[in-house]
Design an enzyme around this catalytic site. Sequence first.
Site, PDB file in Angstrom:
ATOM      1  CE1 TYR A 135      -3.137   2.943   0.327  1.00  0.00           C
ATOM      2  CE2 TYR A 135      -3.549   2.326   2.608  1.00  0.00           C
ATOM      3  CZ  TYR A 135      -3.810   3.138   1.524  1.00  0.00           C
ATOM      4  OH  TYR A 135      -4.736   4.155   1.631  1.00  0.00           O
ATOM      5  CE  LYS A 163      -6.220   1.809  -1.353  1.00  0.00           C
ATOM      6  NZ  LYS A 163      -6.945   1.961  -0.062  1.00  0.00           N
TER       7      LYS A 163
END
Length: 312
Positions: A135, A163
């Site tokens: 992330y 992400k």
Amino acid sequence: MTSPHGLFVPLITPFTADGALAVDALTRHAHRVLDAGATGLVALGTTAEPGALTPDERARVLDICATVSAERGTPLIVCVGGTATAAAIDAITALPVDPAAVLSVVPYYVRPSEEGVIAHFAALAAHSPVPVLVYDVPYRTARPLTGDTLVRLAAIPNIAGFKHSVGGIDAATVELMARAGSATTVLAGDDRFASALLGLGAHGGILAAANVAPAAYADLVAAWHAGDLHRARALGHGLDALGAALFAEPNPTVIKGVLAAQGHIPSPAVRLPLLPASEPATAAALAAADTLSSDDTAARSTLVGPLSDHEH
């Protein structure tokens, strides 16, 4: 699922008016977004306010998400991470569920070097029993990563992808997609830039705004994947006003305000240090959602254009 594709919804955590965990509302909401076309769920992401939940509440939320995912046969991504590598490894290996992947944020606040970030994720990937998604959200971590670092992270065994939430389409984004986009999974994490990143070849998205408009965001991902550029662009442009309105105040306050006003959750309550969304912000987001809903039929028949040969 070693390479998650499609729309994943990072679920909010609904509370009752007196601040308790609204278990039934969370279960209904999870089913609702899957019914609308989401590929899978994300448990305990930023949108879920995990830092404001007690350990028992986090365990209950995770159990609900895992149960719904098992019932529906859909993949679950669980957010696990932190600023200390050893603690993150312990949290991943102690998970009581078996998700499709874990999503772990770039270590925040301590601001490690990029070499430190690579070493951190190499350690997580080596110990994790499931694939790891990185992330990357420098807006929150204060640790931006170069394109070369992203490409090196993508090459680590058991790192399934990213992400990608860098607040735009920057040079690092382009380099990641150009050098590693065919070899790793990139999921858009910035709602307003999701369409642009999908246009560059992203494989899907983890999009908080999909709590409010799951069908529209599922359509957006599907259109880009089908190569229907006219439809995809129209859908992306149509979603921009909603994306902007839902993030006018700290996430997930406006999202919760809208869902409560629509009757999907019992209250717009959040926990300190967040404050509930202001009435003007909620009203603006509701108006954007209503416009999106009322325009849906017209968008499908006029903006989308005639069916392509493979859709007949």
